[in-house]
Design a protein around this motif. Sequence first.
Motif, PDB file in Angstrom:
ATOM      1  N   SER A 189      26.111  38.067  94.277  1.00 43.03           N
ATOM      2  CA  SER A 189      25.649  39.266  94.968  1.00 43.03           C
ATOM      3  C   SER A 189      26.553  40.448  94.625  1.00 43.03           C
ATOM      4  O   SER A 189      27.700  40.274  94.193  1.00 43.03           O
ATOM      5  N   GLU A 249      27.661  42.527  96.881  1.00 45.47           N
ATOM      6  CA  GLU A 249      28.681  42.537  97.940  1.00 45.47           C
ATOM      7  C   GLU A 249      29.809  41.587  97.614  1.00 45.47           C
ATOM      8  O   GLU A 249      30.991  41.902  97.803  1.00 45.47           O
ATOM      9  N   ARG A 259      33.679  42.617  97.147  1.00 46.21           N
ATOM     10  CA  ARG A 259      34.639  42.046  98.100  1.00 46.21           C
ATOM     11  C   ARG A 259      35.733  41.266  97.383  1.00 46.21           C
ATOM     12  O   ARG A 259      36.916  41.419  97.707  1.00 46.21           O
ATOM     13  N   GLU A 279      30.527  47.060  91.580  1.00 42.80           N
ATOM     14  CA  GLU A 279      29.450  46.080  91.755  1.00 42.80           C
ATOM     15  C   GLU A 279      28.227  46.354  90.880  1.00 42.80           C
ATOM     16  O   GLU A 279      27.210  45.642  90.989  1.00 42.80           O
TER      17      GLU A 279
END
Length: 282
Positions: A93, A95, A99, A161
């Motif tokens: 993902s 995210e 992260r 990302e």
Amino acid sequence: MIAFIGTGLLGANFTKALLAKGEKVQVWNRTASKATALEADGAKAFDNVADAVRGASRIHLTLTDDAVVDAVLEQAAEGLTPGCYIIDHSTTSTEGALRRTQQWAERGFIYIHAPVFMGPVNALESSGYMLVSGDQEVIAKITPWLSAMTGKLLNLGERTEKAAGLKLIGNLFLIALTSGISDMLALGKAVGVDGSDILGLFSEWNPGAMAPGRLKRVLAAQFDNPSWELQMARKDARLMMEEAAKGDKELVMVSAVAKQMDQWLDKGHAHKDWTIIASGNL
């Protein structure tokens, strides 16, 4: 020293290619036999992932998803060498990619996401495409390593990302393409046209070449000068589904798209270009 974590079809061939280039590679896999099989090619396999990454200046990952990447990296943490690079080729993902970049930086390690459009053969031959985005100083440092592993390395800029997002978008297209092929074969069965005939058509007429132009048209919102009116495209979709039904076949993708077409017809867009069905996502 390089560590390769996750030696399935893709990871195993990445490892073989690195070994063929004279690199020393330590490997680990959750199914241990897949790692030990690479010892015949010159790799050194470990039962414990922390031992596999110990002493490695760069660690490559080809794992399943965010949860597995997080779990395996946590298990590996005690063996990581300060200053090493963690390069993750897994499809994850957006995210998760963001992260992990932040979390591992806080722990003193460089994590960068570099997903690929590569199959096992590409990994072995160092062909295909690899995506990367994020800290440009980091990318400049690792570019020689990554370029040697792939046919083309695409640097997508500073947004951490972005590579993860475009990897998912690319895979979505591949899923849509295969779904379309499935519907074509179903319709072919229903109307007495076999797969070789379809392949013969596409050998002469390549609709895939239209994809960039079609996307440009949608992005430009050029719906008032239609090349294929929505009402006519919907009519053709109806004919496809009717023909398929006669042969006891269902067109899964076309049925879903037809519902979207109906929604736009209800809004009064019958004479617009049929690509208007994508305009809601602009």
